[in-house]
Enzyme design. Structure first.
Site, PDB file in Angstrom:
ATOM      1  N   TYR A  12      59.246 122.521  45.246  1.00 18.81           N
ATOM      2  CA  TYR A  12      60.777 122.691  45.585  1.00 18.81           C
ATOM      3  C   TYR A  12      60.778 123.518  46.778  1.00 18.81           C
ATOM      4  O   TYR A  12      61.530 123.047  47.741  1.00 18.81           O
ATOM      5  CB  TYR A  12      61.401 123.673  44.360  1.00 18.81           C
ATOM      6  CG  TYR A  12      62.839 123.930  44.632  1.00 18.81           C
ATOM      7  CD1 TYR A  12      63.794 123.390  45.176  1.00 18.81           C
ATOM      8  CD2 TYR A  12      63.161 125.372  44.234  1.00 18.81           C
ATOM      9  CE1 TYR A  12      64.985 123.638  45.283  1.00 18.81           C
ATOM     10  CE2 TYR A  12      64.400 125.764  44.357  1.00 18.81           C
ATOM     11  CZ  TYR A  12      65.209 125.157  44.813  1.00 18.81           C
ATOM     12  OH  TYR A  12      66.541 125.459  45.239  1.00 18.81           O
ATOM     13  N   ASP A  32      48.489 119.821  48.204  1.00 21.43           N
ATOM     14  CA  ASP A  32      48.949 119.796  47.100  1.00 21.43           C
ATOM     15  C   ASP A  32      48.293 119.068  46.026  1.00 21.43           C
ATOM     16  O   ASP A  32      47.791 118.078  46.441  1.00 21.43           O
ATOM     17  CB  ASP A  32      50.480 119.295  47.141  1.00 21.43           C
ATOM     18  CG  ASP A  32      51.429 119.778  45.936  1.00 21.43           C
ATOM     19  OD1 ASP A  32      52.527 120.257  46.142  1.00 21.43           O
ATOM     20  OD2 ASP A  32      51.082 119.632  44.844  1.00 21.43           O
ATOM     21  N   ASN A  33      48.267 119.565  44.769  1.00 25.63           N
ATOM     22  CA  ASN A  33      47.460 118.757  43.738  1.00 25.63           C
ATOM     23  C   ASN A  33      48.317 117.774  42.959  1.00 25.63           C
ATOM     24  O   ASN A  33      47.987 117.211  41.978  1.00 25.63           O
ATOM     25  CB  ASN A  33      46.609 119.758  42.875  1.00 25.63           C
ATOM     26  CG  ASN A  33      47.524 120.695  42.036  1.00 25.63           C
ATOM     27  OD1 ASN A  33      48.975 120.426  41.856  1.00 25.63           O
ATOM     28  ND2 ASN A  33      46.866 121.435  41.205  1.00 25.63           N
ATOM     29  N   LEU A  34      49.733 117.773  43.324  1.00 25.11           N
ATOM     30  CA  LEU A  34      50.545 117.014  42.694  1.00 25.11           C
ATOM     31  C   LEU A  34      50.816 117.175  41.008  1.00 25.11           C
ATOM     32  O   LEU A  34      51.501 116.438  40.563  1.00 25.11           O
ATOM     33  CB  LEU A  34      50.475 115.536  42.999  1.00 25.11           C
ATOM     34  CG  LEU A  34      50.614 115.392  44.438  1.00 25.11           C
ATOM     35  CD1 LEU A  34      50.307 113.838  44.627  1.00 25.11           C
ATOM     36  CD2 LEU A  34      52.119 115.733  45.136  1.00 25.11           C
ATOM     37  N   TYR A 141      54.130 136.720  34.351  1.00 24.59           N
ATOM     38  CA  TYR A 141      54.435 135.895  35.931  1.00 24.59           C
ATOM     39  C   TYR A 141      54.341 137.151  36.953  1.00 24.59           C
ATOM     40  O   TYR A 141      53.849 137.209  38.013  1.00 24.59           O
ATOM     41  CB  TYR A 141      55.496 135.204  35.796  1.00 24.59           C
ATOM     42  CG  TYR A 141      56.128 134.778  37.070  1.00 24.59           C
ATOM     43  CD1 TYR A 141      55.431 134.006  37.999  1.00 24.59           C
ATOM     44  CD2 TYR A 141      57.529 135.311  37.382  1.00 24.59           C
ATOM     45  CE1 TYR A 141      55.790 133.416  39.019  1.00 24.59           C
ATOM     46  CE2 TYR A 141      57.896 134.718  38.597  1.00 24.59           C
ATOM     47  CZ  TYR A 141      57.189 133.848  39.483  1.00 24.59           C
ATOM     48  OH  TYR A 141      57.550 133.581  40.712  1.00 24.59           O
ATOM     49  N   ASN A 170      66.588 134.596  43.363  1.00 16.90           N
ATOM     50  CA  ASN A 170      66.721 133.542  42.254  1.00 16.90           C
ATOM     51  C   ASN A 170      66.823 132.089  43.317  1.00 16.90           C
ATOM     52  O   ASN A 170      67.908 131.875  43.688  1.00 16.90           O
ATOM     53  CB  ASN A 170      67.908 133.383  41.336  1.00 16.90           C
ATOM     54  CG  ASN A 170      67.369 134.222  40.083  1.00 16.90           C
ATOM     55  OD1 ASN A 170      67.044 135.494  40.140  1.00 16.90           O
ATOM     56  ND2 ASN A 170      67.264 133.629  38.958  1.00 16.90           N
TER      57      ASN A 170
HETATM   58  N1  UDP Z   1      69.204 131.143  31.425  1.00 15.42           N
HETATM   59  C1  UDP Z   1      69.980 130.622  30.723  1.00 15.42           C
HETATM   60  N2  UDP Z   1      69.985 129.529  29.953  1.00 15.42           N
HETATM   61  C2  UDP Z   1      69.047 128.580  30.723  1.00 15.42           C
HETATM   62  C3  UDP Z   1      68.147 128.933  31.761  1.00 15.42           C
HETATM   63  C4  UDP Z   1      68.349 130.134  32.002  1.00 15.42           C
HETATM   64  O1  UDP Z   1      70.897 131.415  29.963  1.00 15.42           O
HETATM   65  O2  UDP Z   1      69.075 127.454  30.236  1.00 15.42           O
HETATM   66  C5  UDP Z   1      69.294 132.410  32.119  1.00 15.42           C
HETATM   67  C6  UDP Z   1      68.052 133.336  32.143  1.00 15.42           C
HETATM   68  O3  UDP Z   1      68.100 134.009  31.016  1.00 15.42           O
HETATM   69  C7  UDP Z   1      68.385 134.389  33.350  1.00 15.42           C
HETATM   70  C8  UDP Z   1      68.951 133.576  34.239  1.00 15.42           C
HETATM   71  O4  UDP Z   1      69.927 132.349  33.571  1.00 15.42           O
HETATM   72  O5  UDP Z   1      69.025 135.358  32.831  1.00 15.42           O
HETATM   73  C9  UDP Z   1      68.510 133.112  35.390  1.00 15.42           C
HETATM   74  O6  UDP Z   1      67.224 132.176  34.698  1.00 15.42           O
HETATM   75  P1  UDP Z   1      66.103 131.392  35.770  1.00 15.42           P
HETATM   76  O7  UDP Z   1      65.152 130.679  34.699  1.00 15.42           O
HETATM   77  O8  UDP Z   1      67.052 130.401  36.559  1.00 15.42           O
HETATM   78  O9  UDP Z   1      65.546 132.163  36.722  1.00 15.42           O
HETATM   79  P2  UDP Z   1      64.782 133.652  36.480  1.00 15.42           P
HETATM   80  O10 UDP Z   1      65.772 134.688  36.496  1.00 15.42           O
HETATM   81  O11 UDP Z   1      64.245 133.635  35.347  1.00 15.42           O
HETATM   82  O12 UDP Z   1      63.931 133.378  37.794  1.00 15.42           O
END
Ligand code: UDP
Length: 324
Positions: A12, A32-34, A141, A170
């Site tokens: 992405y 990239d390993n795809l 992570y 994000n």
């Molecule tokens: N989130 C949610 N429902 C979903 C996916 C994500 O409520 O189906 C929430 C998640 O708990 C976080 C926010 O949206 O508070 C952003 O999550 P995302 O996975 O997009 O990014 P992150 O903050 O984990 O990098």
């Protein structure tokens, strides 16, 4: 013309950066390993199939393309999965990056841009997170990314490898052309999930927790457009070429939006009143993550150009016309 190896370039953020590198006069080479990436996302650029764990393959590619600098986007990125399967994360996000750094040192490649994350900070101790904020990740992570940041500091001291760590908040949105965008399987990120619900590809979205200590009880995040991130990579690279220093920057818009606010804006933009269910909290999620990107602005002259509305609009355009 500088040759930039973009590891995870078919993914992405990688694919958007590859496109911008080419537009700005660099020669991007995708490695990239795809396993997650999409060959279609980088159809117009030199491509090398390979895995980061394979030093011989890296050596071959370094020599063939006379690589000047490396960017790394090839990490696993799901917080929830990292809690359940940490081993997978330490192998891919740490051990393989160490392998890459060793190979770079062996071949005298001196410049590295690393995709790090807001997750290296853990629970915020102040409203906006700048580069002086303590780093105490609350999920595997975040631990993996912080470990690499520490390795980079040591590799600079010992071997003179210059690296810039970019802590994304994000990453979101898609290229304005609609040719490339976010495509993960399974998709776990909020914006694509919300837009898939709007497109009728999902029955509903689940809001993970509405009892956080935030005004509406849902988590607050700082959404930053993928092309703004791509631009930051190029600015970071240019800064390293010019000043030969290692750096770290937090990259976000500085504006926080709750999950509920984002859902509301997505309903307005798409005109679809999709179904929203409240579900339990997801493990490893801090309540609020918002960047203070003043340093990136001051040192790199970087400022996000896309606001949340443009982020959702470009992602919606992609969702409706996506080819992969
Ligand atoms: N989130 C949610 N429902 C979903 C996916 C994500 O409520 O189906 C929430 C998640 O708990 C976080 C926010 O949206 O508070 C952003 O999550 P995302 O996975 O997009 O990014 P992150 O903050 O984990 O990098």
């Amino acid at each position: 013309m500088k040759n930039i190896l973009v590891i995870g370039g078919a993914g992405y953020i990688g694919s958007h950066t590859v496109k911008m590198l080419a537009q700005k006069g660099y020669n991007p080479v995708v490695f990239d390993n795809l396993s997650k990436g999409h060959r279609e996302a980088v159809a117009n650029y030199p491509f090398e199939l390979g895995d980061l764990g394979d030093k011989a393959r890296l050596a071959e590619v370094f020599k063939k393309h006379q690589i000047d600098a490396v960017m790394h986007f090839a990490a696993f990125i799901e917080v929830g999965e990292s809690v359940k399967e940490p081993s997978k994360y330490y192998h891919n996000n740490v051990a393989k990056v160490l392998n890459l750094l060793d190979a770079m040192v062996e071949h005298g490649i001196k410049y590295f841009v690393f995709s790090s994350t807001a997750a290296t900070f853990g629970e915020p101790v102040k409203e906006k997170i700048d580069e002086t904020h303590p780093q105490n990740p609350i999920n595997p992570y975040g631990n993996t990314k912080l470990m690499v940041e520490k390795m980079l500091a040591d590799f600079d001291t010992a071997y003179g490898l210059k690296a810039t760590a970019l802590r994304y908040f994000n990453a979101s949105g898609a290229d304005d052309s609609g040719d490339i965008g976010e495509s993960h399987t399974p998709e776990t990120h909020l914006i694509p999930i919300v837009l898939q619900a709007a497109a009728g590809k999902r029955p509903c979205i689940k809001m993970f927790g509405n009892d956080y200590p935030t005004p509406d009880g849902t988590c607050i995040r700082d959404y930053v457009h993928v092309n703004d991130l791509a631009r930051a990579h190029i600015l970071a690279l240019e800064k390293m070429f010019k000043d030969n220093v290692s750096e770290r920057f937090n990259l976000g818009s500085g504006n926080g939006f709750s999950v509920a606010e984002l859902v509301k804006e997505a309903k307005r933009i798409t005109g679809v009143d999709f179904k929203v269910e409240v579900a339990p909290r997801r493990a490893g999620d801090p309540a609020v993550l918002v960047a203070d990107s003043a340093k990136a602005q001051k040192v790199l002259g970087w400022k996000p150009e896309y606001n949340l509305t443009r982020i959702i609009e470009t992602a919606w355009n992609w969702e409706q016309h996506r080819k992969f």
